[in-house]
Design a protein around this motif. Structure first.
Motif, PDB file in Angstrom:
ATOM      1  N   UNK A   1     -12.402 -43.442   2.180  1.00 35.09           N
ATOM      2  CA  UNK A   1     -11.715 -43.619   0.912  1.00 35.09           C
ATOM      3  C   UNK A   1     -10.638 -42.573   0.740  1.00 35.09           C
ATOM      4  N   UNK A   2     -10.183 -42.425  -0.488  1.00 37.88           N
ATOM      5  CA  UNK A   2      -9.127 -41.458  -0.798  1.00 37.88           C
ATOM      6  C   UNK A   2      -9.731 -40.193  -1.385  1.00 37.88           C
ATOM      7  N   UNK A   3      -9.166 -39.071  -0.977  1.00 40.61           N
ATOM      8  CA  UNK A   3      -9.604 -37.782  -1.493  1.00 40.61           C
ATOM      9  C   UNK A   3      -8.408 -36.871  -1.692  1.00 40.61           C
ATOM     10  N   UNK A   4      -8.670 -35.594  -1.899  1.00 45.78           N
ATOM     11  CA  UNK A   4      -7.571 -34.658  -2.141  1.00 45.78           C
ATOM     12  C   UNK A   4      -8.018 -33.232  -1.820  1.00 45.78           C
ATOM     13  N   UNK A   5      -7.029 -32.404  -1.479  1.00 45.03           N
ATOM     14  CA  UNK A   5      -7.224 -30.971  -1.312  1.00 45.03           C
ATOM     15  C   UNK A   5      -6.388 -30.258  -2.365  1.00 45.03           C
ATOM     16  N   UNK A   6      -6.998 -29.344  -3.098  1.00 43.10           N
ATOM     17  CA  UNK A   6      -6.300 -28.507  -4.063  1.00 43.10           C
ATOM     18  C   UNK A   6      -6.383 -27.061  -3.590  1.00 43.10           C
ATOM     19  N   UNK A   7      -5.224 -26.474  -3.295  1.00 38.58           N
ATOM     20  CA  UNK A   7      -5.190 -25.113  -2.766  1.00 38.58           C
ATOM     21  C   UNK A   7      -4.680 -24.142  -3.831  1.00 38.58           C
ATOM     22  N   UNK A   8      -5.387 -23.049  -3.992  1.00 38.54           N
ATOM     23  CA  UNK A   8      -4.925 -21.934  -4.815  1.00 38.54           C
ATOM     24  C   UNK A   8      -4.849 -20.726  -3.885  1.00 38.54           C
ATOM     25  N   UNK A   9      -3.628 -20.236  -3.644  1.00 35.10           N
ATOM     26  CA  UNK A   9      -3.413 -19.208  -2.624  1.00 35.10           C
ATOM     27  C   UNK A   9      -2.607 -18.045  -3.178  1.00 35.10           C
ATOM     28  N   UNK A  10      -2.965 -16.851  -2.771  1.00 30.58           N
ATOM     29  CA  UNK A  10      -2.171 -15.669  -3.072  1.00 30.58           C
ATOM     30  C   UNK A  10      -1.827 -14.989  -1.754  1.00 30.58           C
ATOM     31  N   UNK A  11      -0.572 -14.615  -1.614  1.00 27.84           N
ATOM     32  CA  UNK A  11      -0.120 -14.010  -0.364  1.00 27.84           C
ATOM     33  C   UNK A  11       1.257 -13.417  -0.534  1.00 27.84           C
ATOM     34  N   UNK A  12       2.079 -13.558   0.486  1.00 30.30           N
ATOM     35  CA  UNK A  12       3.412 -12.983   0.403  1.00 30.30           C
ATOM     36  C   UNK A  12       4.286 -13.400   1.563  1.00 30.30           C
ATOM     37  N   UNK A  13       5.537 -12.983   1.490  1.00 29.43           N
ATOM     38  CA  UNK A  13       6.523 -13.280   2.524  1.00 29.43           C
ATOM     39  C   UNK A  13       7.300 -12.015   2.869  1.00 29.43           C
ATOM     40  N   UNK A  14       7.752 -11.960   4.111  1.00 28.16           N
ATOM     41  CA  UNK A  14       8.675 -10.907   4.515  1.00 28.16           C
ATOM     42  C   UNK A  14       9.964 -11.558   4.986  1.00 28.16           C
ATOM     43  N   UNK A  15      11.081 -11.156   4.383  1.00 32.25           N
ATOM     44  CA  UNK A  15      12.391 -11.731   4.682  1.00 32.25           C
ATOM     45  C   UNK A  15      13.176 -10.785   5.587  1.00 32.25           C
ATOM     46  N   UNK A  16      13.777 -11.373   6.617  1.00 34.36           N
ATOM     47  CA  UNK A  16      14.584 -10.597   7.558  1.00 34.36           C
ATOM     48  C   UNK A  16      16.049 -10.747   7.155  1.00 34.36           C
ATOM     49  N   UNK A  17      16.400 -10.084   6.081  1.00 37.57           N
ATOM     50  CA  UNK A  17      17.717 -10.250   5.466  1.00 37.57           C
ATOM     51  C   UNK A  17      18.760  -9.409   6.193  1.00 37.57           C
ATOM     52  N   UNK A  18      19.772 -10.094   6.736  1.00 37.13           N
ATOM     53  CA  UNK A  18      20.856  -9.408   7.445  1.00 37.13           C
ATOM     54  C   UNK A  18      22.173  -9.521   6.698  1.00 37.13           C
ATOM     55  N   UNK A  19      22.104  -9.962   5.439  1.00 42.28           N
ATOM     56  CA  UNK A  19      23.313 -10.105   4.646  1.00 42.28           C
ATOM     57  C   UNK A  19      23.905 -11.490   4.663  1.00 42.28           C
ATOM     58  N   UNK A  20      23.334 -12.404   5.441  1.00 44.92           N
ATOM     59  CA  UNK A  20      23.819 -13.782   5.475  1.00 44.92           C
ATOM     60  C   UNK A  20      23.133 -14.621   4.412  1.00 44.92           C
ATOM     61  N   UNK A  21      23.666 -15.824   4.180  1.00 47.29           N
ATOM     62  CA  UNK A  21      23.065 -16.733   3.210  1.00 47.29           C
ATOM     63  C   UNK A  21      21.794 -17.384   3.737  1.00 47.29           C
ATOM     64  N   UNK A  22      21.639 -17.472   5.058  1.00 44.01           N
ATOM     65  CA  UNK A  22      20.440 -18.031   5.668  1.00 44.01           C
ATOM     66  C   UNK A  22      19.534 -16.878   6.115  1.00 44.01           C
ATOM     67  N   UNK A  23      18.371 -16.770   5.479  1.00 39.98           N
ATOM     68  CA  UNK A  23      17.482 -15.625   5.699  1.00 39.98           C
ATOM     69  C   UNK A  23      16.149 -16.106   6.287  1.00 39.98           C
TER      70      UNK A  23
ATOM     71  N   UNK B   1      15.289 -19.294   4.393  1.00 43.60           N
ATOM     72  CA  UNK B   1      15.693 -19.435   3.000  1.00 43.60           C
ATOM     73  C   UNK B   1      17.209 -19.460   2.935  1.00 43.60           C
ATOM     74  N   UNK B   2      17.757 -20.497   2.301  1.00 46.81           N
ATOM     75  CA  UNK B   2      19.209 -20.661   2.193  1.00 46.81           C
ATOM     76  C   UNK B   2      19.629 -20.348   0.764  1.00 46.81           C
ATOM     77  N   UNK B   3      20.370 -19.260   0.603  1.00 44.65           N
ATOM     78  CA  UNK B   3      20.875 -18.871  -0.714  1.00 44.65           C
ATOM     79  C   UNK B   3      22.105 -19.699  -1.064  1.00 44.65           C
ATOM     80  N   UNK B   4      22.264 -19.981  -2.329  1.00 41.49           N
ATOM     81  CA  UNK B   4      23.455 -20.682  -2.814  1.00 41.49           C
ATOM     82  C   UNK B   4      24.155 -19.810  -3.859  1.00 41.49           C
ATOM     83  N   UNK B   5      25.320 -20.260  -4.291  1.00 43.87           N
ATOM     84  CA  UNK B   5      26.070 -19.517  -5.300  1.00 43.87           C
ATOM     85  C   UNK B   5      25.584 -19.855  -6.704  1.00 43.87           C
ATOM     86  N   UNK B   6      24.276 -19.986  -6.862  1.00 46.10           N
ATOM     87  CA  UNK B   6      23.680 -20.279  -8.158  1.00 46.10           C
ATOM     88  C   UNK B   6      22.286 -19.667  -8.187  1.00 46.10           C
TER      89      UNK B   6
END
Length: 205
Positions: free
Chosen positions: A95-117, A149-154
């Motif tokens: 039948x049909x079911x579902x998964x509900x995830x509650x997660x806490x964590x983080x990200x590390x961004x390798x930012x070099x000054x470009x819009x694509x990080x 991650x792609x930054x925009x002018x907004x």
């Protein structure tokens, strides 16, 4: 009217450049395609279908390139429980079911000054599984992910990412013979759900 438009564009551009600054708060909307997978346990196996995983969360940047993230995700999917010959009194279920995830964590961004990080991240939390015929079960879950991650002018950013979420559910015991005799060890049914999708971020600071 033209001056107001120029002012609005300037404000949006400046807000976009503030993304990932220290103290930033980003509201995220998640959407991804999750592939099917098979989970084996002592008396049979569970086929989990593919589907759309969606949800929302918040990301806080204590440092410019490091974030802490709290999120909720849901996957609505099919579940096919196959127990050969109804072993141990467990009938087949589909039948049909579902998964509900509650997660806490983080990200590390390798930012070099470009819009694509590029970034890598992960999280820990719980998965609340809804079965095909009602009822729910709460188990441990973890996630690994990576993307760009792609930054925009907004205030809006778009992240393209791949992720892997694993759920660990207790599924009986295995018996081993030790020095003092038989020892029962908890066994687990483990799912690995791989997804490809996007994250739409809205910068609040």
């Amino acid at each position: 009217m033209k001056n107001y438009r120029l002012l609005l564009i300037a404000l949006l551009f400046s807000a976009g450049m503030m993304a990932q600054d220290r103290g930033s708060v980003v509201g995220n909307i998640y959407g991804s395609y999750t592939f099917s997978n098979n989970v084996n346990f002592d008396y049979g196996h569970l086929d989990i279908g593919d589907g759309l995983t969606y949800g929302g969360g918040f990301e806080f940047f204590p440092q410019k390139s490091t974030s802490v993230e709290l999120k909720y995700l849901r996957l609505d999917t099919s579940m096919d429980i196959d127990v050969p010959n109804g072993i141990a009194g467990y009938p087949d279920k589909k039948g049909d079911g579902a998964f509900n995830y509650i997660l806490i964590g983080g990200n590390h961004y390798f930012d070099s000054g470009n819009n694509a990080v590029p970034y890598l991240g992960g999280g820990l939390g719980m998965a609340i599984t809804e079965g095909p015929y009602g009822g729910s079960d709460t188990n441990f879950a973890w996630e690994l992910k990576g993307g760009v991650k792609i930054k925009t002018a907004s205030i809006v950013s778009i992240s393209l990412q791949a992720n892997l979420i694993s759920t660990w559910a207790a599924a009986g015991t295995d018996t081993y013979w030790g020095y003092w005799g038989p020892v029962a060890v908890q066994d687990y049914a483990v799912s690995y759900q791989f997804g490809l999708g996007a994250v739409f971020g809205f910068n609040f600071h």
